[in-house]
Motif scaffolding. Structure first.
Motif, mmCIF file in Angstrom:
data_model
loop_
_atom_site.group_PDB
_atom_site.id
_atom_site.type_symbol
_atom_site.label_atom_id
_atom_site.label_comp_id
_atom_site.label_asym_id
_atom_site.label_seq_id
_atom_site.Cartn_x
_atom_site.Cartn_y
_atom_site.Cartn_z
ATOM 1 N N VAL A 188 49.569 8.704 -58.482
ATOM 2 C CA VAL A 188 48.364 8.023 -58.954
ATOM 3 C C VAL A 188 48.729 6.922 -59.948
ATOM 4 C CG1 VAL A 188 46.274 8.296 -60.348
ATOM 5 C CG2 VAL A 188 46.765 9.923 -58.514
ATOM 6 N N ALA A 189 49.659 7.218 -60.853
ATOM 7 C CA ALA A 189 50.054 6.222 -61.854
ATOM 8 C C ALA A 189 50.676 4.998 -61.196
ATOM 9 C CB ALA A 189 51.025 6.848 -62.848
ATOM 10 N N ARG A 190 51.511 5.225 -60.195
ATOM 11 C CA ARG A 190 52.158 4.084 -59.529
ATOM 12 C C ARG A 190 51.142 3.269 -58.733
ATOM 13 N NH1 ARG A 190 58.088 4.232 -56.756
ATOM 14 N NH2 ARG A 190 58.001 2.283 -55.590
ATOM 15 N N LEU A 191 50.238 3.960 -58.069
ATOM 16 C CA LEU A 191 49.220 3.248 -57.308
ATOM 17 C C LEU A 191 48.303 2.468 -58.247
ATOM 18 C CD1 LEU A 191 48.035 2.677 -54.538
ATOM 19 C CD2 LEU A 191 46.731 4.811 -54.703
ATOM 20 N N GLN A 192 47.950 3.067 -59.374
ATOM 21 C CA GLN A 192 47.121 2.369 -60.352
ATOM 22 C C GLN A 192 47.790 1.099 -60.866
ATOM 23 O OE1 GLN A 192 44.055 3.354 -59.833
ATOM 24 N NE2 GLN A 192 43.597 3.490 -62.011
ATOM 25 N N GLN A 193 49.092 1.163 -61.089
ATOM 26 C CA GLN A 193 49.799 -0.021 -61.568
ATOM 27 C C GLN A 193 49.779 -1.132 -60.526
ATOM 28 O OE1 GLN A 193 51.212 -0.102 -64.867
ATOM 29 N NE2 GLN A 193 50.916 -2.254 -64.298
ATOM 30 N N LEU A 194 49.963 -0.767 -59.267
ATOM 31 C CA LEU A 194 49.903 -1.763 -58.196
ATOM 32 C C LEU A 194 48.516 -2.405 -58.115
ATOM 33 C CD1 LEU A 194 51.882 0.204 -55.461
ATOM 34 C CD2 LEU A 194 52.629 -1.927 -56.545
ATOM 35 N N LEU A 195 47.484 -1.584 -58.296
ATOM 36 C CA LEU A 195 46.116 -2.121 -58.272
ATOM 37 C C LEU A 195 45.871 -3.035 -59.469
ATOM 38 C CD1 LEU A 195 44.029 1.034 -57.223
ATOM 39 C CD2 LEU A 195 44.519 -0.974 -55.821
ATOM 40 N N GLN A 196 46.276 -2.588 -60.630
ATOM 41 C CA GLN A 196 46.055 -3.385 -61.829
ATOM 42 C C GLN A 196 46.778 -4.727 -61.766
ATOM 43 O OE1 GLN A 196 47.211 -0.635 -64.911
ATOM 44 N NE2 GLN A 196 45.403 0.663 -64.588
ATOM 45 N N ASP A 197 47.965 -4.709 -61.150
ATOM 46 C CA ASP A 197 48.748 -5.941 -61.032
ATOM 47 C C ASP A 197 48.331 -6.785 -59.827
ATOM 48 O OD1 ASP A 197 50.125 -5.087 -63.252
ATOM 49 O OD2 ASP A 197 51.877 -4.371 -62.148
ATOM 50 N N GLN A 198 47.345 -6.310 -59.093
ATOM 51 C CA GLN A 198 46.823 -7.009 -57.922
ATOM 52 C C GLN A 198 47.926 -7.330 -56.905
ATOM 53 O OE1 GLN A 198 43.539 -9.885 -58.658
ATOM 54 N NE2 GLN A 198 44.054 -9.675 -60.818
ATOM 55 N N GLN A 199 48.773 -6.337 -56.657
ATOM 56 C CA GLN A 199 49.907 -6.547 -55.764
ATOM 57 C C GLN A 199 49.673 -6.069 -54.339
ATOM 58 O OE1 GLN A 199 53.058 -4.718 -58.408
ATOM 59 N NE2 GLN A 199 54.051 -6.660 -57.977
ATOM 60 N N LEU A 200 48.517 -5.473 -54.078
ATOM 61 C CA LEU A 200 48.258 -4.923 -52.751
ATOM 62 C C LEU A 200 47.191 -5.715 -52.003
ATOM 63 C CD1 LEU A 200 48.167 -1.083 -53.490
ATOM 64 C CD2 LEU A 200 50.077 -2.417 -52.556
ATOM 65 N N GLN A 201 47.428 -5.899 -50.715
ATOM 66 C CA GLN A 201 46.402 -6.411 -49.806
ATOM 67 C C GLN A 201 45.608 -5.212 -49.274
ATOM 68 O OE1 GLN A 201 48.005 -8.674 -46.517
ATOM 69 N NE2 GLN A 201 49.777 -9.301 -47.726
ATOM 70 N N HIS A 202 44.310 -5.364 -49.175
ATOM 71 C CA HIS A 202 43.463 -4.315 -48.615
ATOM 72 C C HIS A 202 42.834 -4.834 -47.330
ATOM 73 C CE1 HIS A 202 44.000 -2.363 -52.466
ATOM 74 N NE2 HIS A 202 43.568 -3.456 -53.061
ATOM 75 N N SER A 203 42.787 -3.980 -46.336
ATOM 76 C CA SER A 203 42.268 -4.409 -45.041
ATOM 77 C C SER A 203 41.140 -3.491 -44.599
ATOM 78 C CB SER A 203 43.394 -4.393 -43.999
ATOM 79 O OG SER A 203 42.901 -4.735 -42.727
ATOM 80 N N ILE A 204 39.931 -4.024 -44.574
ATOM 81 C CA ILE A 204 38.770 -3.265 -44.106
ATOM 82 C C ILE A 204 38.458 -3.735 -42.692
ATOM 83 C CG2 ILE A 204 36.415 -2.567 -44.595
ATOM 84 C CD1 ILE A 204 38.515 -1.854 -46.773
ATOM 85 N N GLY A 205 38.674 -2.856 -41.728
ATOM 86 C CA GLY A 205 38.504 -3.238 -40.335
ATOM 87 C C GLY A 205 37.082 -3.144 -39.826
ATOM 88 N N ALA A 206 36.297 -2.222 -40.394
ATOM 89 C CA ALA A 206 34.908 -2.041 -39.949
ATOM 90 C C ALA A 206 34.126 -1.360 -41.053
ATOM 91 C CB ALA A 206 34.854 -1.205 -38.673
ATOM 92 N N ARG A 207 32.854 -1.774 -41.202
ATOM 93 C CA ARG A 207 31.971 -1.179 -42.187
ATOM 94 C C ARG A 207 30.688 -0.743 -41.494
ATOM 95 N NH1 ARG A 207 32.882 -4.545 -47.778
ATOM 96 N NH2 ARG A 207 31.669 -2.791 -48.617
ATOM 97 N N PHE A 208 30.177 0.408 -41.904
ATOM 98 C CA PHE A 208 28.982 0.977 -41.306
ATOM 99 C C PHE A 208 28.024 1.454 -42.391
ATOM 100 C CE2 PHE A 208 32.387 1.521 -38.230
ATOM 101 C CZ PHE A 208 31.804 1.111 -37.047
ATOM 102 N N ALA A 209 26.753 1.559 -42.040
ATOM 103 C CA ALA A 209 25.766 2.197 -42.915
ATOM 104 C C ALA A 209 25.837 3.705 -42.716
ATOM 105 C CB ALA A 209 24.366 1.687 -42.574
ATOM 106 N N LEU A 210 25.268 4.442 -43.656
ATOM 107 C CA LEU A 210 25.315 5.902 -43.583
ATOM 108 C C LEU A 210 24.728 6.428 -42.284
ATOM 109 C CD1 LEU A 210 25.943 8.636 -44.879
ATOM 110 C CD2 LEU A 210 23.725 8.493 -46.059
ATOM 111 N N ASP A 211 23.643 5.823 -41.810
ATOM 112 C CA ASP A 211 23.028 6.334 -40.579
ATOM 113 C C ASP A 211 23.838 5.972 -39.329
ATOM 114 O OD1 ASP A 211 22.445 3.634 -40.338
ATOM 115 O OD2 ASP A 211 20.262 3.877 -40.395
ATOM 116 N N GLN A 212 24.943 5.256 -39.514
ATOM 117 C CA GLN A 212 25.860 4.944 -38.420
ATOM 118 C C GLN A 212 27.143 5.780 -38.499
ATOM 119 O OE1 GLN A 212 26.029 0.672 -39.463
ATOM 120 N NE2 GLN A 212 25.246 0.249 -37.413
ATOM 121 N N VAL A 213 27.091 6.909 -39.184
ATOM 122 C CA VAL A 213 28.295 7.707 -39.418
ATOM 123 C C VAL A 213 28.952 8.147 -38.113
ATOM 124 C CG1 VAL A 213 26.939 9.840 -39.696
ATOM 125 C CG2 VAL A 213 29.242 9.679 -40.657
ATOM 126 N N ALA A 214 28.154 8.493 -37.093
ATOM 127 C CA ALA A 214 28.744 8.906 -35.815
ATOM 128 C C ALA A 214 29.533 7.754 -35.194
ATOM 129 C CB ALA A 214 27.661 9.393 -34.855
#
Length: 328
Positions: A283-309
């Motif tokens: 957790v500490a190492r991941l937090q440092q990477l986040l704080q330093d903005q060193q990671l790319q994040h990739s969101i492939g798809a987003r859904f509403a709660l009623d689209q959970v299936a």
């Protein structure tokens, strides 16, 4: 509160229900989080399909992000209003993150840097922590990764995308398996130096070509049922190490003689079941990477709660590049 749940195993469209459940209350040592996002992972859909239920209903998903709305006894009241990401939300408990609220032990709600959005926060619990723990173990077993060749199986997957970045940040040479040109481009953007198309070429042969015949120094692996043979066929250098967090088959035949005569090693781990010391370090190492903005994040798809299936079906199809997230 609005939530999604199931009361029996089966296909998502047959068993997932969306409706009202009682809002939980933070007990001693807990925080109540109003969720903004919930991450959907392969383990979530596998559990829904086949893991025996031990409770009357299951609100799925272990990952999520949101804001602490209330705290239980023994928790600093200053945490109210804190943006957080969550881990193990539904591990060995029925009430996960696919709901507007979740109450859980305060250690499982980790501060989310202001510049990291909630969708990315919903990717930290399983993809992020699996990746960072895999790299920590690789470094422990193989030493400093600087200059070493690391084969990342599934380099474009949610976990592999983070592993590729972390290996590159550590100075390693990341090569990896992918299933398509689109996935190769995604992985290259994260730092992958060489893409290996496992569907159309021999992975051991290609790795040997890329390493002048010696094999990779480390394999960080998502499917030991395949990699066990690849390693023995030259994909892994003598005295090399495999760090493995998954397998597509529960019974794996290990070709013992080549593993023995090449002094190959393997370390398995389950991200849900890290020791307290391992969890703290990861957790500490991941937090440092986040704080330093060193990671790319990739969101492939987003859904509403009623689209959970639909969200579960998208994960099961395995064609989406990036993480699948539900917005609350």
């Amino acid at each position: 509160m609005q939530a999604a749940w199931y009361t029996r195993n089966g296909e998502a469209q047959d068993v997932m229900v969306v409706g009202e459940l009682p809002t939980p209350t933070a007990q001693a040592g807990e925080v109540l989080v109003r969720l903004a996002t919930s991450g959907v992972n392969p383990s979530d859909v596998k559990s829904r399909r086949a893991r025996a239920l031990t409770d009357p209903l299951i609100v799925p998903h272990s990952d999520g992000a949101g804001v602490i709305e209330a705290v239980g006894a023994g928790v600093n009241a200053a945490r109210v209003g804190e943006r957080v990401w969550l881990w193990n939300g539904q591990w060995q408990r029925p009430m996960g993150t696919c709901a507007q609220y979740i109450a859980l032990p305060q250690a499982q709600a980790v501060p989310l840097p202001a510049h990291t959005d909630m969708a990315a926060g919903a990717c930290m619990g399983i993809p992020g922590l699996t990746a960072v723990q895999a790299v920590i173990l690789a470094e422990r077993l193989a030493g400093d990764l600087r200059g070493q060749t690391v084969l990342v199986t599934g380099a474009s997957s949610a976990v592999g995308h983070y592993i590729t970045q972390m290996v590159t940040l550590a100075g390693g040479r990341a090569i990896g398996t992918v299933g398509s040109e689109a996935k190769a481009a995604h992985a290259r953007a994260a730092g992958l130096q060489e893409a290996i198309f496992y569907k159309t070429e021999s992975v051991p042969d290609r790795v040997k070509t890329l390493t002048q015949g010696r094999g990779a120094d480390v394999i960080i692996d998502m499917d030991f049922s395949t990699t066990a043979a690849w390693a023995s066929q030259g994909a892994l250098a003598a005295h090399g190490q495999v760090v493995c967090y998954g397998s597509n088959a529960l019974e794996v035949a290990l070709p013992f003689r080549p593993w023995l005569f090449q002094s190959l090693g393997v370390q398995f781990f389950l991200v849900y079941d890290l020791t307290p010391a391992q969890r703290q370090q990861a957790v500490a190492r991941l937090q440092q990477l986040l704080q330093d903005q060193q990671l790319q994040h990739s969101i492939g798809a987003r859904f509403a709660l009623d689209q959970v299936a639909q969200a579960h079906c998208t994960v099961e199809a395995g064609q989406t590049v990036g993480n699948v997230v539900i917005d609350m």
